[in-house]
Design a protein around this motif. Structure first.
Motif, PDB file in Angstrom:
ATOM      1  N   GLY A 147       0.802  -1.210   0.000  1.00  0.00           N
ATOM      2  CA  GLY A 147       0.000   0.000   0.000  1.00  0.00           C
ATOM      3  C   GLY A 147       0.839   1.265   0.000  1.00  0.00           C
ATOM      4  O   GLY A 147       0.334   2.358   0.239  1.00  0.00           O
ATOM      5  N   ILE A 148       2.144   1.127  -0.234  1.00  0.00           N
ATOM      6  CA  ILE A 148       3.008   2.305  -0.301  1.00  0.00           C
ATOM      7  C   ILE A 148       3.192   2.690  -1.767  1.00  0.00           C
ATOM      8  O   ILE A 148       3.370   1.824  -2.625  1.00  0.00           O
ATOM      9  N   GLU A 149       3.141   4.000  -2.027  1.00  0.00           N
ATOM     10  CA  GLU A 149       3.199   4.508  -3.409  1.00  0.00           C
ATOM     11  C   GLU A 149       4.462   4.059  -4.135  1.00  0.00           C
ATOM     12  O   GLU A 149       5.538   3.981  -3.549  1.00  0.00           O
ATOM     13  N   LYS A 150       4.303   3.852  -5.422  1.00  0.00           N
ATOM     14  CA  LYS A 150       5.411   3.398  -6.264  1.00  0.00           C
ATOM     15  C   LYS A 150       6.624   4.337  -6.195  1.00  0.00           C
ATOM     16  O   LYS A 150       7.770   3.902  -6.125  1.00  0.00           O
ATOM     17  N   GLN A 151       6.345   5.640  -6.189  1.00  0.00           N
ATOM     18  CA  GLN A 151       7.461   6.613  -6.207  1.00  0.00           C
ATOM     19  C   GLN A 151       8.358   6.483  -4.977  1.00  0.00           C
ATOM     20  O   GLN A 151       9.561   6.716  -5.053  1.00  0.00           O
ATOM     21  N   VAL A 152       7.743   6.139  -3.833  1.00  0.00           N
ATOM     22  CA  VAL A 152       8.527   5.987  -2.593  1.00  0.00           C
ATOM     23  C   VAL A 152       9.553   4.869  -2.774  1.00  0.00           C
ATOM     24  O   VAL A 152      10.713   4.981  -2.385  1.00  0.00           O
ATOM     25  N   TRP A 153       9.099   3.793  -3.409  1.00  0.00           N
ATOM     26  CA  TRP A 153      10.005   2.659  -3.648  1.00  0.00           C
ATOM     27  C   TRP A 153      11.103   3.054  -4.624  1.00  0.00           C
ATOM     28  O   TRP A 153      12.270   2.720  -4.431  1.00  0.00           O
ATOM     29  N   GLU A 154      10.695   3.749  -5.673  1.00  0.00           N
ATOM     30  CA  GLU A 154      11.693   4.118  -6.686  1.00  0.00           C
ATOM     31  C   GLU A 154      12.765   5.031  -6.096  1.00  0.00           C
ATOM     32  O   GLU A 154      13.941   4.904  -6.405  1.00  0.00           O
ATOM     33  N   ARG A 155      12.325   5.935  -5.208  1.00  0.00           N
ATOM     34  CA  ARG A 155      13.305   6.831  -4.583  1.00  0.00           C
ATOM     35  C   ARG A 155      14.275   6.027  -3.700  1.00  0.00           C
ATOM     36  O   ARG A 155      15.478   6.265  -3.701  1.00  0.00           O
ATOM     37  N   ALA A 156      13.749   5.054  -2.972  1.00  0.00           N
ATOM     38  CA  ALA A 156      14.604   4.224  -2.106  1.00  0.00           C
ATOM     39  C   ALA A 156      15.597   3.422  -2.954  1.00  0.00           C
ATOM     40  O   ALA A 156      16.749   3.228  -2.570  1.00  0.00           O
ATOM     41  N   ILE A 157      15.155   2.971  -4.115  1.00  0.00           N
ATOM     42  CA  ILE A 157      16.069   2.247  -5.019  1.00  0.00           C
ATOM     43  C   ILE A 157      17.163   3.190  -5.504  1.00  0.00           C
ATOM     44  O   ILE A 157      18.352   2.873  -5.469  1.00  0.00           O
ATOM     45  N   GLU A 158      16.747   4.388  -5.924  1.00  0.00           N
ATOM     46  CA  GLU A 158      17.722   5.361  -6.440  1.00  0.00           C
ATOM     47  C   GLU A 158      18.784   5.705  -5.388  1.00  0.00           C
ATOM     48  O   GLU A 158      19.957   5.889  -5.724  1.00  0.00           O
TER      49      GLU A 158
END
Lengths: 577, 199
Positions: free
Chosen positions: B158-169
Motif C-alpha cells: 500500500g506504499i506509493e510506487k514513487q517511494v520505492w523508486e526513490r529508495a532504489i535510487e
C-alpha cells in the motif's frame, strides 16, 4: 536529520561527533564496520593494526598525548588487548579513550561466546551498553566524557544484534576536543613503586564511579502499568519491551559499576524482579552481592545463545509458543561453504590427500576446510594457534605423523609470527601452509600489512611474508599456486620428508575481492564427453550441481579451472563467448 | 496504510539480502514508520542460509522477528522459503523465487532437494511463486532477481510506487540503476495471484 543507521555506523558517527582524532582496530565480526565507517572521515586518523593489542596501544598513546581515541574489536580480540587494557586502567588516560567491544551471543561468526563485561570488571573499567543505534551514537559520545571525568578507559559493549541492526538516529555536529600532554612519570610509567600508588587511585575511582552510576541518565526507570518488573540492558531491553510493553523496567545503560541504591530501591518495590541478560549472569551476580534476593535470572533464562521476546515470555510463563506452520520432513542443511573459485578449495583438496597428517587450523574462511567434503582440519582455537599447536603436537607425536599448520595471511600477521619463531627456535618438525589470499577475507576484505595498502586504500610498504619467514630461519620457504592441485599434493608430500620447519605460501587473491577481480566466462560440462565419474563434484564447489550429469551454473562459476584440471575426459572447458 | 510489517528476507549468503533490506527499510522510514532491520555478516554469509529481519510499525522495539510472527517471508531461494517457515504467523504469506541453489549435501547425493511447491500446498500456507528464470533471461542480468521480487512485494504494502523508486535510487549505484528500475517495474507487472491450496 532522521536516518536509518547500523549500530556500528552509529558508534562511528558518535565518535566523529565527539571529536575523536584516532581510531584503530583489527577487523572482527561483529565489530568491523565501526572502523570501516570511521575511515571515511578525513578528520579522524584511522588504521588497521596487525592485532588488537597493538591497536589498543596506538589508541592509548594518542589518548595520553591529548587526543580522543577509539579502539574497536570483537569479544575475543579483547583477550589479545587485555594486557594493555588492564594497565591502562592504572595509568588512566588524558583525552578520552573508548574501547568498543562487540560480543557475539549465538556465535554467528565466532569461536566462543565469552562475555566482555567480566573482563571489563576485572580491569576495573566502566562499561556502557547501548540498546539501539541512537544509543550507540549517544553512548559513544558520552563514553568519552565519562572517560575524561574519571580518567579511565571506558568499554562500550555491544552485541551482534545491536551492532548489526539498523534503527533510526538523529545526528549531531562534530566538536573538537583537545588536551595538553604533560610528562608525568608517576602516572604513565608503571613500575612497581608507581603502580602501587596508581592502584589505590583505581580503587578510589571505582567508588566514585559507583556513586556516579546512581544518578547518571544512562540508567533509568521506566514506570509501567502492570506489576511485572525487570532489570535489563542492551538488546535484552528491547526484547523485554516487546514481550511486556506494560512492565516496569530498570534499564541500565551503564552496566558496570552498578548503582546499588537505585537497584535496591527498585527491587524493594516489587515482590520479584526478573533480571534479563544474554550470556553470563553478570548483573544478577552483582545484584545478589548487594544482598538483594528477590531477583529471578538464570534459573529460568539460559546462559547460552541469543534471546528473543518469545524466549523471555515462554520462560517466564512456562508455556510453549504455538507455531502455525511446520515442515515435517528434514530439510537439507545449508552450512556456509567456500565460495566458487576460492583458492582455499585447492589447498584443502590437496591436504585431504595427505596421509597420516594431523592438521591444526586457524581463524578465517578456511576453517571451513574442517567440514565435508574436505574434513582436512583437526583443530581451531584462536588467532595464530595453528602454529604453536602444530609445534606442540610434533614434540610428542610418533615420527610417522605429519604435522601441518594451516593459517591465513592476516591471521599469520596477527598472531602467527611469534608461534613460527618459537617453532624455529625450538627445532620443530612441522609444515606451515600460509593461505595468502592478499586480504582479510571473512570480515569483508580489509587490508593488512602484506597487501601493500592501508585502510584508506593508499599504497604503503608491503610486508614480504616469504622474506620474513626466511629471516626467522625456516628451513624451507616456498610459494605455490593453490589451484595446481595435483602438483601441490606431490610437493607437500616431498616437503614433509624434509626435517625442520617448512613454510609453504599458497598465494592467490580472494575471488570476491574487487581489486583482484577478473571476469572470465564460466566453465561448462560437455555431455558428449562426460563419463559421469563425478570426480569434479569432489571439489565441493557450490557452482556445481548434479542432475543426470554434473552441471555448472554459469552465474556462479568463477572459472578457477580446478574442475577442468581434474577431468580426465576433457569434458569441462571454458564457455566460448 | 497498514499498521505494521514483520518481514523475513531469506536466501543464500551472497544473494543480496542486505541491500534489499536497506531499500525496504528506507521506504518504510519515508512513509513515517518506526523501522528496525537486523542483518547477518561474517562467516554466516559464505554461501550459508541467511536471514534478514525488517520490522516497521508505530514503535518497534526488537530488531528480530520472532517465530510465528512474520507477516511475510520473502525467499530468494526456493528451499530457504521452507527452512524459515516456523517464523510465519497464522495466515502469513510466503513469496518465493523458484530459483534453486542446491546445498552441498544435495550436490553430493546425500540428501534430496525437496518439492517446495507441493509441501507449501500440503501445509496450507498462503504463497506466491515468482517464476524468476524467464524474467531474468529477458533482462539478461542474473543479479536483479531481488529487485523483481521487491517490485512484486511493493504492491502488497500500500506504499506509493514513487517511494520505492526513490529508495532504489538512493541505494543502487548509478551504473546499475536503470536495469534495476526496469526489474522493479517487471516485478510490479507480475499478476497478484496466490497459488491455490489443497483443500
Amino acid at each position: 536529520m532522521k536516518r536509518l543507521m547500523l549500530g556500528n555506523h552509529a558508534i562511528a558517527r558518535g565518535c566523529f561527533d565527539a571529536g575523536v582524532r584516532v581510531a584503530t582496530a583489527y577487523p572482527g565480526t561483529p565489530s568491523t564496520e565501526i572502523t570501516e565507517y570511521i575511515s571515511q572521515y578525513d578528520e579522524i586518523y584511522s588504521e588497521w593494526a596487525p592485532n588488537e593489542k597493538v591497536a589498543l596501544e596506538v589508541a592509548l598513546g594518542a589518548a595520553i598525548f591529548g587526543k580522543r581515541a577509539l579502539c574497536s574489536m570483537k569479544h575475543v580480540g579483547l583477550n589479545v588487548a587485555s594486557d594493555p587494557l588492564f594497565t591502562a586502567s592504572y595509568t588512566g588516560i588524558n583525552a578520552g579513550l573508548v574501547v568498543a567491544v562487540a560480543d557475539d551471543p549465538g556465535m554467528h561468526s565466532s569461536q566462543n561466546e565469552q562475555d566482555t563485561r567480566n573482563i571489563a570488571k576485572a580491569a576495573k573499567i566502566p562499561v556502557l551498553e547501548p540498546s539501539d543505534s541512537q544509543e550507540c551514537l549517544d553512548f559513544a559520545r558520552r563514553g568519552f566524557e565519562i572517560s575524561e571525568m574519571f580518567d579511565t578507559p571506558v568499554v562500550l559493549r555491544s552485541t551482534t544484534r545491536v551492532s548489526h541492526s539498523q534503527s533510526i538516529v538523529e545526528i549531531d555536529e562534530r566538536k573538537e576536543v583537545d588536551f595538553e600532554y604533560k610528562k608525568d612519570v608517576e602516572k604513565y610509567v608503571m613500575m612497581p613503586a608507581m603502580a602501587r600508588k596508581r592502584h589505590e587511585i583505581v580503587e578510589e575511582r571505582e567508588k566514585r564511579l559507583r556513586e556516579f552510576a546512581e544518578t547518571v541518565e544512562l540508567n533509568r526507570i521506566e514506570e509501567g502499568t502492570s506489576n511485572m518488573a525487570f532489570i535489563t540492558s542492551g538488546i535484552s531491553y528491547q526484547y523485554v519491551k516487546e514481550a511486556y510493553p506494560d512492565a516496569c523496567i530498570l534499564k541500565l545503560g551503564m552496566v558496570y559499576p552498578l548503582p546499588e541504591k537505585l537497584v535496591r530501591g527498585f527491587c524493594g518495590r516489587f515482590e520479584k524482579v526478573y533480571v534479563v541478560e544474554e550470556l553470563d549472569p553478570f548483573l544478577e551476580e552483582n545484584i545478589k552481592v548487594m544482598g538483594v534476593n528477590n531477583i529471578i535470572g538464570k534459573e529460568i533464562f539460559k546462559r547460552t545463545g541469543e534471546y528473543s521476546p518469545s524466549f523471555i515470555k515462554t520462560s517466564i510463563e512456562k508455556c510453549k509458543l504455538e507455531i502455525p506452520y511446520r515442515v515435517d520432513e528434514e530439510l537439507p542443511a545449508r552450512p556456509p561453504v567456500l565460495c566458487p573459485g576460492c583458492p582455499h578449495r585447492g589447498v584443502f583438496y590437496s591436504l585431504r590427500r595427505i596421509k597420516n597428517a594431523v592438521i591444526t587450523g586457524d581463524i578465517g574462511c578456511y576453517t571451513l576446510g574442517a567440514l565435508p567434503p574436505f574434513n582436512a582440519m583437526d583443530t581451531c582455537i584462536c588467532m595464530g594457534a595453528s602454529i604453536g599447536m602444530a609445534h606442540g603436537i610434533s614434540k610428542v607425536s610418533d615420527p610417522s605423523i605429519k604435522t601441518i599448520a594451516v593459517i591465513g595471511d592476516s591471521t599469520f600477521i596477527h598472531s602467527g609470527i611469534t608461534g613460527l619463531i618459537d617453532a624455529v627456535y625450538n627445532k620443530s618438525n612441522i609444515l606451515i601452509l600460509i593461505l595468502d589470499n592478499i586480504t582479510t577475507g571473512m570480515t569483508g576484505h580489509q587490508d593488512h600489512p602484506a597487501t601493500g595498502y592501508n585502510i584508506k586504500g593508499e599504497e604503503t610498504r608491503q610486508l614480504d611474508i616469504a622474506k620474513l619467514c626466511r629471516s626467522i630461519g625456516c628451513d624451507v620457504v616456498e610459494e605455490i599456486d593453490p589451484y595446481r592441485i595435483n602438483e601441490n599434493i606431490k610437493r607437500i608430500n616431498d616437503l614433509l620428508e624434509i626435517p625442520g620447519v617448512k613454510v609453504v605460501i599458497a598465494k592467490a587473491p580472494c575471488k570476491l575481492h574487487r581489486r583482484y577481480n577478473t571476469t572470465l566466462p564460466g566453465r561448462y560440462v560437455d555431455p558428449d564427453k562426460c563419463k559421469n565419474c563425478k570426480v569434479c563434484l569432489t571439489l565441493g564447489c557450490p557452482a556445481m550441481s548434479y542432475r543426470e550429469i554434473p552441471d555448472i551454473d554459469p552465474n556462479l562459476c568463477a572459472s578457477c579451472g580446478m574442475c577442468e584440471s581434474l577431468c580426465k575426459f576433457g569434458a569441462i572447458s571454458m564457455i566460448k563467448e | 496504510m497498514k499498521e505494521s510489517f514483520d518481514i523475513l528476507i531469506v536466501g543464500v549468503g551472497g544473494q543480496g539480502n542486505i541491500l534489499f533490506s536497506k531499500i525496504l527499510g528506507e521506504a518504510f522510514l519515508n512513509e513515517g514508520y518506526d523501522v528496525k532491520v537486523s542483518e547477518v555478516h561474517g562467516m554466516a554469509q559464505r554461501g550459508g542460509s541467511v536471514v534478514t529481519f525488517v520490522r516497521a510499525g508505530e514503535k518497534v522495539y526488537s530488531p528480530l522477528v520472532d517465530k510465528a510472527q512474520a507477516d511475510y517471508i520473502i525467499a530468494f531461494e526456493k528451499l530457504e522459503a521452507l527452512r524459515w517457515l516456523e517464523y510465519l504467523k497464522k495466515d502469513g504469506i510466503v513469496i518465493y523465487s523458484d530459483y534453486e541453489i542446491p546445498p552441498m549435501s544435495v550436490i553430493s547425493g546425500k540428501s534430496r532437494y525437496p518439492d517446495v511447491d507441493s509441501i507449501l500446498k500440503d501445509i496450507g500456507v498462503r504463497h506466491y511463486k515468482i517464476e524468476i528464470s524467464s524474467l531474468l533471461m529477458e533482462l539478461k542480468n542474473p543479479r536483479v532477481q531481488n529487485t523483481i521480487m521487491l517490485g512484486f512485494f511493493s504492491k502488497l504494502t500500500g506504499i506509493e510506487k514513487q517511494v520505492w523508486e526513490r529508495a532504489i535510487e538512493n541505494n543502487i549505484r548509478a551504473k546499475l540503476l536503470d536495469i534495476n528500475l526496469r526489474a522493479f517495474e517487471m516485478g510490479r507487472d507480475i499478476e497478484l495471484k496466490e497459488e491455490e491450496l489443497k483443500v
